[in-house]
Design a protein around this motif. Structure first.
Motif, PDB file in Angstrom:
ATOM      1  N   SER A   8       0.852  -1.183   0.000  1.00 25.67           N
ATOM      2  CA  SER A   8       0.000   0.000   0.000  1.00 25.67           C
ATOM      3  C   SER A   8       0.886   1.230   0.000  1.00 25.67           C
ATOM      4  CB  SER A   8      -0.886   0.015   1.259  1.00 25.67           C
ATOM      5  OG  SER A   8      -0.067   0.108   2.417  1.00 25.67           O
ATOM      6  N   VAL A   9       0.259   2.395  -0.110  1.00 27.60           N
ATOM      7  CA  VAL A   9       1.028   3.630  -0.034  1.00 27.60           C
ATOM      8  C   VAL A   9       1.680   3.776   1.324  1.00 27.60           C
ATOM      9  CG1 VAL A   9      -1.055   4.952   0.614  1.00 27.60           C
ATOM     10  CG2 VAL A   9       0.939   6.131  -0.318  1.00 27.60           C
ATOM     11  N   GLU A  10       0.980   3.338   2.389  1.00 26.72           N
ATOM     12  CA  GLU A  10       1.557   3.423   3.730  1.00 26.72           C
ATOM     13  C   GLU A  10       2.812   2.573   3.835  1.00 26.72           C
ATOM     14  OE1 GLU A  10      -2.717   4.382   3.846  1.00 26.72           O
ATOM     15  OE2 GLU A  10      -1.640   2.609   3.146  1.00 26.72           O
ATOM     16  N   GLN A  11       2.765   1.363   3.250  1.00 24.22           N
ATOM     17  CA  GLN A  11       3.918   0.474   3.316  1.00 24.22           C
ATOM     18  C   GLN A  11       5.079   1.016   2.479  1.00 24.22           C
ATOM     19  OE1 GLN A  11       4.727  -1.776   0.527  1.00 24.22           O
ATOM     20  NE2 GLN A  11       6.327  -2.955   1.544  1.00 24.22           N
ATOM     21  N   ARG A  12       4.772   1.577   1.322  1.00 22.04           N
ATOM     22  CA  ARG A  12       5.838   2.134   0.473  1.00 22.04           C
ATOM     23  C   ARG A  12       6.551   3.279   1.181  1.00 22.04           C
ATOM     24  NH1 ARG A  12       1.865   1.628  -3.560  1.00 22.04           N
ATOM     25  NH2 ARG A  12       1.472   3.882  -3.607  1.00 22.04           N
ATOM     26  N   MET A  13       5.787   4.140   1.805  1.00 18.25           N
ATOM     27  CA  MET A  13       6.399   5.267   2.503  1.00 18.25           C
ATOM     28  C   MET A  13       7.168   4.800   3.742  1.00 18.25           C
ATOM     29  SD  MET A  13       3.638   8.355   2.229  1.00 18.25           S
ATOM     30  CE  MET A  13       3.762   9.492   0.840  1.00 18.25           C
ATOM     31  N   GLN A  14       6.608   3.828   4.445  1.00 15.76           N
ATOM     32  CA  GLN A  14       7.286   3.306   5.631  1.00 15.76           C
ATOM     33  C   GLN A  14       8.655   2.745   5.272  1.00 15.76           C
ATOM     34  OE1 GLN A  14       5.188   0.807   8.723  1.00 15.76           O
ATOM     35  NE2 GLN A  14       6.600  -0.733   7.927  1.00 15.76           N
ATOM     36  N   GLU A  15       8.734   2.046   4.160  1.00 13.86           N
ATOM     37  CA  GLU A  15      10.018   1.496   3.734  1.00 13.86           C
ATOM     38  C   GLU A  15      11.069   2.589   3.553  1.00 13.86           C
ATOM     39  OE1 GLU A  15       9.347  -0.751   0.203  1.00 13.86           O
ATOM     40  OE2 GLU A  15       8.725  -2.552   1.284  1.00 13.86           O
ATOM     41  N   GLN A  16      10.609   3.795   3.216  1.00 17.51           N
ATOM     42  CA  GLN A  16      11.551   4.900   2.991  1.00 17.51           C
ATOM     43  C   GLN A  16      11.925   5.622   4.279  1.00 17.51           C
ATOM     44  OE1 GLN A  16      10.731   7.258  -0.783  1.00 17.51           O
ATOM     45  NE2 GLN A  16       8.783   6.144  -0.609  1.00 17.51           N
ATOM     46  N   TYR A  17      10.958   5.815   5.194  1.00 19.55           N
ATOM     47  CA  TYR A  17      11.313   6.576   6.394  1.00 19.55           C
ATOM     48  C   TYR A  17      11.768   5.716   7.577  1.00 19.55           C
ATOM     49  CZ  TYR A  17       6.441   5.890   8.161  1.00 19.55           C
ATOM     50  OH  TYR A  17       5.251   5.380   8.598  1.00 19.55           O
ATOM     51  N   PHE A  18      11.489   4.409   7.542  1.00 18.02           N
ATOM     52  CA  PHE A  18      11.894   3.562   8.658  1.00 18.02           C
ATOM     53  C   PHE A  18      13.409   3.556   8.891  1.00 18.02           C
ATOM     54  CE2 PHE A  18       9.390   0.090  10.962  1.00 18.02           C
ATOM     55  CZ  PHE A  18       8.454   1.006  11.401  1.00 18.02           C
ATOM     56  N   PRO A  19      14.245   3.425   7.872  1.00 21.03           N
ATOM     57  CA  PRO A  19      15.693   3.446   8.128  1.00 21.03           C
ATOM     58  C   PRO A  19      16.140   4.709   8.861  1.00 21.03           C
ATOM     59  CG  PRO A  19      15.272   2.625   5.921  1.00 21.03           C
ATOM     60  CD  PRO A  19      13.963   3.136   6.450  1.00 21.03           C
ATOM     61  N   LEU A  20      15.577   5.850   8.483  1.00 24.16           N
ATOM     62  CA  LEU A  20      15.916   7.092   9.168  1.00 24.16           C
ATOM     63  C   LEU A  20      15.383   7.073  10.602  1.00 24.16           C
ATOM     64  CD1 LEU A  20      15.760  10.701   7.908  1.00 24.16           C
ATOM     65  CD2 LEU A  20      14.222  10.077   9.773  1.00 24.16           C
ATOM     66  N   LEU A  21      14.128   6.707  10.752  1.00 22.19           N
ATOM     67  CA  LEU A  21      13.495   6.723  12.063  1.00 22.19           C
ATOM     68  C   LEU A  21      14.200   5.774  13.029  1.00 22.19           C
ATOM     69  CD1 LEU A  21      11.038   8.107  13.383  1.00 22.19           C
ATOM     70  CD2 LEU A  21       9.675   6.142  12.700  1.00 22.19           C
ATOM     71  N   LEU A  22      14.657   4.638  12.522  1.00 24.72           N
ATOM     72  CA  LEU A  22      15.320   3.628  13.351  1.00 24.72           C
ATOM     73  C   LEU A  22      16.838   3.775  13.320  1.00 24.72           C
ATOM     74  CD1 LEU A  22      13.102   0.560  12.383  1.00 24.72           C
ATOM     75  CD2 LEU A  22      12.819   2.145  14.284  1.00 24.72           C
ATOM     76  N   ASN A  23      17.296   4.918  12.832  1.00 24.93           N
ATOM     77  CA  ASN A  23      18.734   5.233  12.813  1.00 24.93           C
ATOM     78  C   ASN A  23      19.562   4.123  12.174  1.00 24.93           C
ATOM     79  OD1 ASN A  23      18.190   7.675  13.992  1.00 24.93           O
ATOM     80  ND2 ASN A  23      18.760   7.043  16.063  1.00 24.93           N
ATOM     81  N   HIS A  24      19.006   3.547  11.116  1.00 25.40           N
ATOM     82  CA  HIS A  24      19.706   2.529  10.327  1.00 25.40           C
ATOM     83  C   HIS A  24      20.194   1.367  11.199  1.00 25.40           C
ATOM     84  CE1 HIS A  24      19.575   5.133   6.777  1.00 25.40           C
ATOM     85  NE2 HIS A  24      19.848   6.115   7.610  1.00 25.40           N
ATOM     86  N   SER A  25      19.435   1.072  12.236  1.00 26.62           N
ATOM     87  CA  SER A  25      19.775  -0.036  13.135  1.00 26.62           C
ATOM     88  C   SER A  25      19.323  -1.359  12.534  1.00 26.62           C
ATOM     89  CB  SER A  25      19.085   0.166  14.481  1.00 26.62           C
ATOM     90  OG  SER A  25      17.669   0.099  14.320  1.00 26.62           O
ATOM     91  N   ARG A  26      19.588  -2.437  13.230  1.00 31.98           N
ATOM     92  CA  ARG A  26      19.186  -3.772  12.782  1.00 31.98           C
ATOM     93  C   ARG A  26      17.665  -3.853  12.620  1.00 31.98           C
ATOM     94  NH1 ARG A  26      21.771  -8.896  13.138  1.00 31.98           N
ATOM     95  NH2 ARG A  26      20.320 -10.668  13.287  1.00 31.98           N
ATOM     96  N   TYR A  27      16.928  -3.082  13.431  1.00 27.33           N
ATOM     97  CA  TYR A  27      15.469  -3.119  13.357  1.00 27.33           C
ATOM     98  C   TYR A  27      14.970  -2.695  11.979  1.00 27.33           C
ATOM     99  CZ  TYR A  27      14.967  -4.092  18.306  1.00 27.33           C
ATOM    100  OH  TYR A  27      15.017  -4.708  19.524  1.00 27.33           O
ATOM    101  N   ALA A  28      15.644  -1.763  11.346  1.00 27.14           N
ATOM    102  CA  ALA A  28      15.209  -1.294  10.032  1.00 27.14           C
ATOM    103  C   ALA A  28      15.331  -2.377   8.976  1.00 27.14           C
ATOM    104  CB  ALA A  28      16.033  -0.073   9.623  1.00 27.14           C
ATOM    105  N   ALA A  29      16.169  -3.375   9.220  1.00 22.39           N
ATOM    106  CA  ALA A  29      16.401  -4.444   8.243  1.00 22.39           C
ATOM    107  C   ALA A  29      15.773  -5.765   8.666  1.00 22.39           C
ATOM    108  CB  ALA A  29      17.911  -4.637   8.055  1.00 22.39           C
TER     109      ALA A  29
END
Length: 941
Positions: free
Chosen positions: A182-203
């Motif tokens: 969905s649009v929510e999932q597409r956007m989340q994929e883009q902002y999650f790495p930033l929000l999670l400071n590129h930690s293991r959680y983002a991957a």
């Protein structure tokens, strides 16, 4: 730990908690050292086996004859290797596909025979750090209890992981993943790495990657299962109508022999690093419909373990309540560009909490909206809250705790079980409501305005701050840069703001009341234990006392008419006026004054106008019963007309539909509604044109017309009723309502589903996903007996569609079969089958679903599936009949639809008349396919 009055945040729902320094807390009756560790609720039996397996057991009789089993694992996607992405979640699925005691799909089949529904009752979830299995069971079947322990033992360490079953499950999980696109999932994929400071959680998103899900070797999931499903990371939580000693013995017998089967690798605790950096990201998408922005301040997690932690936690609760009230008021500021705004504190993820400020903005006023949202925080940082605000928040929280304490012995087993799951998985204290009330009374007395002022200042320090801006593609060129937003925030901080003045009032909701009416007749129904009162103004009141809750009163009122009495030109005004009234206050109080009055009260009343009825719904406790009835009288007689509130409601509605045509789901829903109801004006999606038809003055004329004649209304009250107290209040507030004796009835506007076979494809969206909806139905002569047969067919069809489309064909994740019927305004019935799938599989899966309907018509259902339905029906009826909501719905529905009342015994007696032959005959009569609407949403070509 119970969560009370925590507000929601747009889109991400991130709220945060940040700790004060520890200190001594005292009052006249209690001295608490902040270093003291909070002990577990003494009503819980807990223990740990030699292998590390833990258990939590509590005896609880709400509902009677039921228990919930939660099997918790400190195992989630964060533990996966690169070759295992998605396998923690895959393993959760595989535990339903074969264990030592229940090979293949025997587990789901066995539980269905016990009346336990897959998905609705039996369920599980996998997150980053834990995997939780849920199994509610009846406790009157010793064999089922024994087998429940075998089931959980199988999950814990005896999964078969058959290679053929793994391959079948790949398709199901890929379809689950497809459904998330969905649009929510597409956007989340883009902002999650930033929000999670590129930690293991983002991957380590739990659903995993397609590459791994398609190609992993069975050995990988076997390795994950052996390494991480082990007793030192597991616990069993049992709450319900059980013998605690017996449960403890069964746990020791079944789980003491569990052993570590793989590598004895320590369970590492992963973290999200707090770097001190501020970050910004602005995203647009063609399917995004609104402009949303969020400012997230990340902080170290508050560990909720000690008395001091609880004191800090309580400060966060109070701060959340105060912020919610401030933003509710700010939304009513004339011409504000902030459509919806909020701020608050709560958990975020792993080792991080977050304080979040967020809002939905007018599309052409991003700068003004950001400033309006941030201005409320800046004002509070400069001036703080008022004493009156703090006093109301403290009172509200204490009353909430008092209510929980009063209901302690009527609290659902599910509520307790979830709390103990958090205690095990997140080390979150669970001292019990008695201890929480004790702690709160001591701590609240010490919370001062200066403390909250300092807390807010600490939470909004300019570090570890992320700003996320989401917007439709068509405003991309107008989006601000990071520097622009920083400049806007600084401009607000430099403004010469005024302190908010607390406008106190001693005004009552109503200045006066007409003379009270009288109860002129009483009629008692001994089978269902309710009394019908007739008042001197003709209004009828049904009273159903229960003891399901210690202090819960639910009520509803209805009278015929609704929007059916108005022309198409007036329809939008009639259909929307109830929400306008709710946004404007009543009687002598505007919406802000009314909100303050109700802050620490349980009384809530909502008026409504539907297609054929108008009325109110409400909830209250005994202490606030008179307030609830005064509110009801006011909504009948003194709605307020507020031009500012009207504009805010309309502005929000405009913003919500301005880009509706960009959202595939909305386009599909609107098209389906229009197609089903032959493009009737009243049965179609929202539009700018419809909003423009709402006339404030005409809307209020209609509202008053709908509520001016009390003689046509029926009220139903259910719950902890003291009729000696209630009857005089009914005479005072309901008996005094005006009676015009118009005897109005709704009009049948002949709005019914389209006839014949209709096929329509909608092409919208970019994801490789199809959404299917099949609708069958028609007119009928309403019959309670046929209705039960159709309900049984629906449940049996749900079982078969799930088995065939999901388990046999691996083509869908969660197909849903639904059934609805009604007697008024004209009797119709309707079946629907809905699912998402790959676009290339649409035709085959539709054919399979329709084939299952044909099988019901040709051969009828199997006896075993019919028995599954009967058992489930009995179990569900037993559980539901122990709730006030059930009885309120039953009584009001029977009265509205003119259906004779029937006891539970009569319902169960009728259940036994169902046979495969009777269901087959009903299927042949009503599921002919003569009226079949096939709607499919496909990606744009």
């Amino acid at each position: 730990m119970r969560k009370i009055n925590i507000i929601l945040i747009l889109s991400l729902t991130f709220l945060v908690q940040f700790a004060f320094g520890q200190k001594q807390v005292t009052d006249e009756s209690i001295t608490l050292n902040s270093e003291t560790r909070l002990s577990l609720d003494p009503n819980v039996r807990t223990g740990e086996l030699k292998n590390g397996f833990r258990y939590f057991i509590r005896q609880n009789t709400t509902p009677k004859g039921k228990a919930v089993f939660y099997f918790a694992n400190k195992v989630g996607s964060i533990l996966e290797t690169e070759e295992q992405l998605g396998l923690a979640h895959f393993m959760e699925h595989m535990n339903f596909n074969g264990t030592k005691s229940f090979p293949k799909n025997q587990l789901v089949d066995y539980l269905q025979t016990a009346g336990i529904r897959f998905g609705a009752d039996l369920n599980a979830y996998t997150s980053f750090d834990e995997t939780i299995y849920q199994l509610p069971i009846p406790t009157d079947d010793p064999e089922l209890i024994e087998n429940t322990f075998k089931i959980i033992r199988g999950w814990a360490g005896e999964a078969l992981l058959d290679h053929d079953e793994i391959d079948k499950e790949r398709g199901i999980i890929l379809e689950e993943k497809r459904g998330l696109k969905s649009v929510e999932q597409r956007m989340q994929e883009q902002y999650f790495p930033l929000l999670l400071n590129h930690s293991r959680y983002a991957a380590r998103i739990p659903i995993g990657t397609e590459e791994v899900l398609i190609n992993f070797k069975p050995q990988e999931i076997e390795n994950f299962y052996r390494d991480w499903y082990r007793p030192d990371l597991q616990a069993l939580i049992i709450v319900g109508d059980i013998d605690v000693d017996d449960m403890e013995e069964k746990i020791k017998k079944e789980f003491s022999s569990l052993k570590q089967r793989g590598k004895n690798t320590p369970r590492q605790s992963y973290k999200i690093p707090l770097t001190g950096k501020n970050q910004f990201i602005a995203l647009t998408d063609a399917e995004q419909t609104a402009v949303q922005w969020q400012m997230i301040f990340k902080h170290p997690k508050l560990e909720l373990l000690t008395v001091g932690d609880y004191q800090t936690h309580l400060s966060h609760i109070i701060l959340n309540m105060l912020l919610a009230q401030r933003y509710a008021q700010a939304r009513l500021i004339p011409n504000s560009a902030m459509l919806q705004g909020t701020a608050g504190i709560n958990k975020f993820m792993a080792n991080v909490d977050a304080f979040t400020v967020s809002s939905s903005l007018k599309q052409g006023e991003i700068e003004a909206g950001v400033k309006d949202t941030w201005r409320e925080i800046v004002r509070l940082k400069k001036f703080g809250f008022t004493e009156a605000e703090l006093s109301r928040a403290k009172e509200n929280h204490l009353k909430s705790l008092d209510g929980l304490l009063k209901e302690m012995n009527k609290t659902s087993s599910e509520t307790y079980a979830k709390e103990y799951v958090q205690y095990f998985t997140n080390d979150e204290a669970s001292p019990g409501i008695e201890k929480e009330q004790q702690l709160s009374k001591a701590a609240l007395a010490k919370i001062q305005l200066a403390d909250l002022h300092a807390l807010l200042d600490e939470l909004t320090q300019n570090a570890n701050r992320d700003i996320i801006l989401l917007a439709p593609e068509n405003v991309k060129s107008a989006l601000p840069t990071e520097e622009s937003i920083y400049a806007w925030l600084q401009q607000v901080e430099d403004e010469d703001l005024e302190q908010q003045v607390e406008n106190t009032t001693d005004k009552k909701i109503l200045s006066s009341l007409p003379p009270a009416g009288k109860i002129v007749a009483e009629e008692y129904n001994p089978e269902l234990n309710f009394t019908t009162l007739t008042l001197s103004n003709g209004l009828k009141v049904v009273l159903k006392p229960t003891d399901f809750k210690s202090d819960e009163i639910l009520f509803t009122a209805f009278a015929q008419g609704g929007t059916s009495l108005y022309s198409d030109a007036d329809y939008q005004s009639a259909a929307n006026v109830a929400s306008l009234v709710l946004s404007s206050g009543i009687g002598n109080l505007d919406i802000n004054e009314l909100t303050k009055l109700l802050t620490a009260k349980k009384a809530r009343v909502n008026p409504y106008i539907s297609s054929i009825f108008q009325g109110v719904t409400g909830t209250t406790g005994e202490e606030d019963l008179e307030t609830a009835l005064e509110l009801t009288h006011a909504y009948f007689t003194q709605p307020r007309k507020d031009q500012v509130a009207f504009k805010k409601v309309i502005d929000l509605a405009y913003a919500s539909i301005a880009n509706r045509e960009n959202d595939p789901k909305s386009v599909f829903q609107d098209s389906m509604l229009s197609t089903v109801y032959s493009y009737n004006f009243r049965m179609s999606g929202p539009s700018i044109e419809k909003l423009a038809r709402i006339d404030l003055d005409r809307a209020y004329e209609i509202y008053k017309e709908r509520f001016e004649d009390a003689s046509n209304f029926t009220f139903v009250f259910v719950g902890s009723l003291d009729t000696v107290v209630l009857k005089p209040l009914i005479e005072k507030y309901l008996g005094s309502l005006t009676a015009l004796n118009k005897n109005e009835q709704f009009q049948d506007l002949n709005i019914s589903p389209a006839k014949g076979r209709i096929t329509k494809n909608i092409y919208k969206g970019k994801e490789d996903k199809a959404t299917v909806s099949l609708i069958l139905g028609g007119d009928w002569a309403y019959s309670r007996e046929v209705n039960l047969n159709l309900t049984a067919l629906k449940e049996i069809l749900q079982i078969r569609v799930l088995e065939r489309l999901r388990e046999e064909e691996s083509g869908v994740y969660s197909p849903q079969v639904s059934f609805s019927s009604g007697k008024y305004p004209s009797p119709i019935y309707q079946y629907s089958i809905a699912f998402t799938c790959a676009p290339e599989n649409v035709d085959n899966l539709i054919a399979s679903a329709l084939d299952e309907i044909e099988e019901l018509k040709i051969t009828g259902p199997s006896q075993i599936n019919l028995e599954k339905f009967k058992t489930e029906f009995k179990r569900t009826l037993e559980a539901n009949s122990q709730t006030n909501n059930y009885w309120l719905s039953l009584i009001s529905t029977c009265l509205q639809q003119d259906i004779p009342f029937r006891s539970m015994e009569e319902s169960l007696k009728q259940l036994e008349t169902l046979t495969p032959s009777s269901l087959q005959q009903v299927a042949q009569t009503y599921l002919t396919g003569e009226n079949l609407i096939r709607m499919v949403l496909l990606p744009e070509k």
